[in-house]
Scaffold this motif. Structure first.
Motif, PDB file in Angstrom:
ATOM      1  N   GLY A  31       0.800  -1.127  -0.090  1.00  0.00           N
ATOM      2  CA  GLY A  31      -0.065  -0.009  -0.097  1.00  0.00           C
ATOM      3  C   GLY A  31       0.987   1.267  -0.019  1.00  0.00           C
ATOM      4  N   TYR A  32       0.397   2.343  -0.839  1.00  0.00           N
ATOM      5  CA  TYR A  32       1.142   3.536  -0.953  1.00  0.00           C
ATOM      6  C   TYR A  32       1.442   4.177   0.224  1.00  0.00           C
ATOM      7  CZ  TYR A  32       2.708   8.078  -2.547  1.00  0.00           C
ATOM      8  OH  TYR A  32       3.222   9.392  -2.451  1.00  0.00           O
ATOM      9  N   GLU A  33       0.440   4.109   1.263  1.00  0.00           N
ATOM     10  CA  GLU A  33       0.823   5.111   2.556  1.00  0.00           C
ATOM     11  C   GLU A  33       1.462   4.120   3.564  1.00  0.00           C
ATOM     12  OE1 GLU A  33      -0.189   8.043   2.581  1.00  0.00           O
ATOM     13  OE2 GLU A  33      -1.549   8.052   0.786  1.00  0.00           O
ATOM     14  N   ALA A  34       1.714   3.012   3.643  1.00  0.00           N
ATOM     15  CA  ALA A  34       2.138   2.140   4.371  1.00  0.00           C
ATOM     16  C   ALA A  34       3.747   1.885   4.104  1.00  0.00           C
ATOM     17  CB  ALA A  34       1.996   0.683   4.363  1.00  0.00           C
ATOM     18  N   VAL A  35       4.429   2.698   3.020  1.00  0.00           N
ATOM     19  CA  VAL A  35       5.733   2.551   2.633  1.00  0.00           C
ATOM     20  C   VAL A  35       6.269   3.719   2.654  1.00  0.00           C
ATOM     21  CG1 VAL A  35       7.289   1.729   0.743  1.00  0.00           C
ATOM     22  CG2 VAL A  35       5.206   0.621   0.976  1.00  0.00           C
ATOM     23  N   GLY A  36       7.585   3.808   3.292  1.00  0.00           N
ATOM     24  CA  GLY A  36       8.181   5.131   3.456  1.00  0.00           C
ATOM     25  C   GLY A  36       9.342   5.227   2.588  1.00  0.00           C
ATOM     26  N   PHE A  55      14.640  11.527  -7.229  1.00  0.00           N
ATOM     27  CA  PHE A  55      13.275  11.809  -7.386  1.00  0.00           C
ATOM     28  C   PHE A  55      12.892  13.047  -6.242  1.00  0.00           C
ATOM     29  CE2 PHE A  55      13.514   7.534  -8.946  1.00  0.00           C
ATOM     30  CZ  PHE A  55      12.762   7.432  -9.911  1.00  0.00           C
ATOM     31  N   ALA A  56      12.251  13.828  -6.523  1.00  0.00           N
ATOM     32  CA  ALA A  56      12.027  15.002  -5.625  1.00  0.00           C
ATOM     33  C   ALA A  56      11.299  14.733  -4.640  1.00  0.00           C
ATOM     34  CB  ALA A  56      11.496  16.281  -6.425  1.00  0.00           C
ATOM     35  N   SER A  57      10.347  13.627  -4.657  1.00  0.00           N
ATOM     36  CA  SER A  57       9.409  13.498  -3.582  1.00  0.00           C
ATOM     37  C   SER A  57       8.851  12.097  -3.700  1.00  0.00           C
ATOM     38  CB  SER A  57       8.207  14.310  -3.875  1.00  0.00           C
ATOM     39  OG  SER A  57       7.349  14.006  -5.059  1.00  0.00           O
ATOM     40  N   LYS A  58       8.018  11.574  -2.854  1.00  0.00           N
ATOM     41  CA  LYS A  58       7.434  10.137  -2.750  1.00  0.00           C
ATOM     42  C   LYS A  58       6.590   9.984  -3.853  1.00  0.00           C
ATOM     43  CE  LYS A  58       4.867   7.028   0.014  1.00  0.00           C
ATOM     44  NZ  LYS A  58       4.171   6.846   1.218  1.00  0.00           N
ATOM     45  N   GLU A  59       5.974  11.010  -4.175  1.00  0.00           N
ATOM     46  CA  GLU A  59       4.839  10.927  -5.128  1.00  0.00           C
ATOM     47  C   GLU A  59       5.537  10.552  -6.517  1.00  0.00           C
ATOM     48  OE1 GLU A  59       3.208  12.934  -1.949  1.00  0.00           O
ATOM     49  OE2 GLU A  59       4.917  13.368  -3.009  1.00  0.00           O
ATOM     50  N   ALA A  60       7.020  11.308  -6.711  1.00  0.00           N
ATOM     51  CA  ALA A  60       7.235  11.496  -8.149  1.00  0.00           C
ATOM     52  C   ALA A  60       7.682  10.006  -8.425  1.00  0.00           C
ATOM     53  CB  ALA A  60       8.574  12.393  -8.081  1.00  0.00           C
ATOM     54  N   LEU A  61       7.913   9.030  -7.300  1.00  0.00           N
ATOM     55  CA  LEU A  61       8.598   7.520  -7.817  1.00  0.00           C
ATOM     56  C   LEU A  61       7.536   7.055  -8.555  1.00  0.00           C
ATOM     57  CD1 LEU A  61       9.451   6.817  -4.094  1.00  0.00           C
ATOM     58  CD2 LEU A  61      11.065   6.839  -5.925  1.00  0.00           C
ATOM     59  N   ILE A  62       6.029   7.185  -8.375  1.00  0.00           N
ATOM     60  CA  ILE A  62       5.049   6.480  -9.072  1.00  0.00           C
ATOM     61  C   ILE A  62       4.900   6.975 -10.587  1.00  0.00           C
ATOM     62  CG2 ILE A  62       2.657   6.543  -9.439  1.00  0.00           C
ATOM     63  CD1 ILE A  62       3.677   4.803  -6.992  1.00  0.00           C
ATOM     64  N   PHE A  63       5.486   8.476 -10.803  1.00  0.00           N
ATOM     65  CA  PHE A  63       5.289   9.171 -12.180  1.00  0.00           C
ATOM     66  C   PHE A  63       6.818   8.959 -12.628  1.00  0.00           C
ATOM     67  CE2 PHE A  63       1.602  10.755  -9.834  1.00  0.00           C
ATOM     68  CZ  PHE A  63       0.511   9.921 -10.634  1.00  0.00           C
ATOM     69  N   LEU A 119      -1.440  11.303  -4.316  1.00  0.00           N
ATOM     70  CA  LEU A 119      -0.934  11.215  -5.888  1.00  0.00           C
ATOM     71  C   LEU A 119      -1.980  11.876  -6.944  1.00  0.00           C
ATOM     72  CD1 LEU A 119      -0.331   7.491  -5.436  1.00  0.00           C
ATOM     73  CD2 LEU A 119       1.194   9.055  -5.632  1.00  0.00           C
ATOM     74  N   ARG A 120      -3.123  11.893  -6.352  1.00  0.00           N
ATOM     75  CA  ARG A 120      -4.246  12.552  -7.448  1.00  0.00           C
ATOM     76  C   ARG A 120      -3.714  13.932  -7.590  1.00  0.00           C
ATOM     77  NH1 ARG A 120      -8.375   9.950  -4.770  1.00  0.00           N
ATOM     78  NH2 ARG A 120      -9.071  11.992  -3.726  1.00  0.00           N
ATOM     79  N   GLU A 121      -3.382  14.662  -6.647  1.00  0.00           N
ATOM     80  CA  GLU A 121      -2.886  16.018  -6.638  1.00  0.00           C
ATOM     81  C   GLU A 121      -1.762  16.352  -7.225  1.00  0.00           C
ATOM     82  OE1 GLU A 121      -1.657  19.564  -3.508  1.00  0.00           O
ATOM     83  OE2 GLU A 121      -2.493  17.852  -2.721  1.00  0.00           O
ATOM     84  N   TYR A 122      -0.665  15.311  -7.145  1.00  0.00           N
ATOM     85  CA  TYR A 122       0.371  15.187  -7.924  1.00  0.00           C
ATOM     86  C   TYR A 122       0.397  15.229  -9.377  1.00  0.00           C
ATOM     87  CZ  TYR A 122       5.300  14.493  -9.225  1.00  0.00           C
ATOM     88  OH  TYR A 122       6.587  14.518  -9.939  1.00  0.00           O
ATOM     89  N   GLU A 123      -0.765  14.151  -9.827  1.00  0.00           N
ATOM     90  CA  GLU A 123      -0.832  14.105 -11.153  1.00  0.00           C
ATOM     91  C   GLU A 123      -1.635  15.067 -11.893  1.00  0.00           C
ATOM     92  OE1 GLU A 123      -3.470  10.828 -13.988  1.00  0.00           O
ATOM     93  OE2 GLU A 123      -4.117  11.173 -12.049  1.00  0.00           O
ATOM     94  N   GLU A 124      -2.246  15.731 -11.035  1.00  0.00           N
ATOM     95  CA  GLU A 124      -3.129  17.167 -11.694  1.00  0.00           C
ATOM     96  C   GLU A 124      -1.857  18.271 -11.922  1.00  0.00           C
ATOM     97  OE1 GLU A 124      -5.895  19.964 -12.911  1.00  0.00           O
ATOM     98  OE2 GLU A 124      -5.834  17.729 -12.892  1.00  0.00           O
ATOM     99  N   SER A 125      -0.974  18.486 -10.631  1.00  0.00           N
ATOM    100  CA  SER A 125      -0.055  19.326 -10.886  1.00  0.00           C
ATOM    101  C   SER A 125       0.924  19.110 -12.240  1.00  0.00           C
ATOM    102  CB  SER A 125       0.905  19.512  -9.799  1.00  0.00           C
ATOM    103  OG  SER A 125       1.460  18.558  -9.554  1.00  0.00           O
TER     104      SER A 125
END
Length: 206
Positions: A31-36, A55-63, A119-125
């Motif tokens: 799960g995304y939230e469970a992994v740091g 990668f600048a952030s955790k969210e960037a790892l997905i994209f 992640l939705r916020e990151y995708e939108e930005s």
């Protein structure tokens, strides 16, 4: 994805890819939230500072292919053959991106993204940034007749076409539908076709 040419660049690209693949595996397993970030770095056998250098952030790892997608879209506008209209060139690139992002195995990733506000916020930005880059690329083409507003509008419609298509039951049909709307909306009043400067001068002097 662009393949780096030098040995050092290839090594950096391989490290980046390893980190991204490790992060995605952990996110899907736990799960995304469970992994740091530290969990990802330890599993990938890299320092946290190394991870953040890629990668600048955790969210960037997905994209992970964010920059590559942005470059592909702008090149579709700037590197198309002479006299090829803009809209069909962008349609072809968006179709390719949608095929990539709706391939087998992609569904769990998108479910994870849709379930995470961060992640939705990151995708939108990310989409807004891609749209601005594409608008800039369109506006910089001296062979196009355009206004700043028209360039930004077309760019945002194109990015939205990608976003809507990946959620549709038939992604490729969705791309075609949205681009038909873009072409219809232009109504001939947004001439985004390349034209030779000689021809343009000839018409102006008549």
């Amino acid at each position: 994805m662009t393949v780096p040419s030098g040995r050092r660049e290839r090594k950096k690209a391989a490290t980046r890819q390893k980190i991204a693949e490790t992060a995605l595996r952990l996110f899907l397993e736990r799960g995304y939230e469970a992994v740091g970030i530290r969990d990802v770095a330890a599993e990938a056998d890299v320092a946290v500072t190394t991870l953040f250098s890629h990668f600048a952030s955790k969210e960037a790892l997905i994209f992970e292919q964010d920059d590559d997608f942005e470059q592909r879209l702008t090149r579709a506008a700037t590197d198309r053959p002479p006299h090829e209209p803009l809209i069909p060139a962008l349609r072809r690139e968006v179709q390719a991106l949608v095929r990539h992002c709706t391939a087998d195995g992609a569904a769990p990733i998108w479910r994870m993204i849709d379930a995470s506000p961060a992640l939705r916020e990151y995708e939108e930005s990310m989409r807004l940034r891609h749209a601005e880059s594409l608008a800039t690329a369109i506006a910089a083409d001296l062979d196009l007749s355009r206004t700043t507003t028209a360039c930004r509008a077309i760019a945002r419609f194109v990015i939205d076409a990608y976003s809507l298509a990946r959620e549709a039951p038939d992604p490729q049909s969705a791309v075609d539908e949205v681009f038909r709307m873009i072409e219809a909306a232009s109504g001939g009043h947004l001439p985004f076709c390349r034209q030779s400067r000689v021809t343009a001068r000839g018409r102006g002097s008549g």
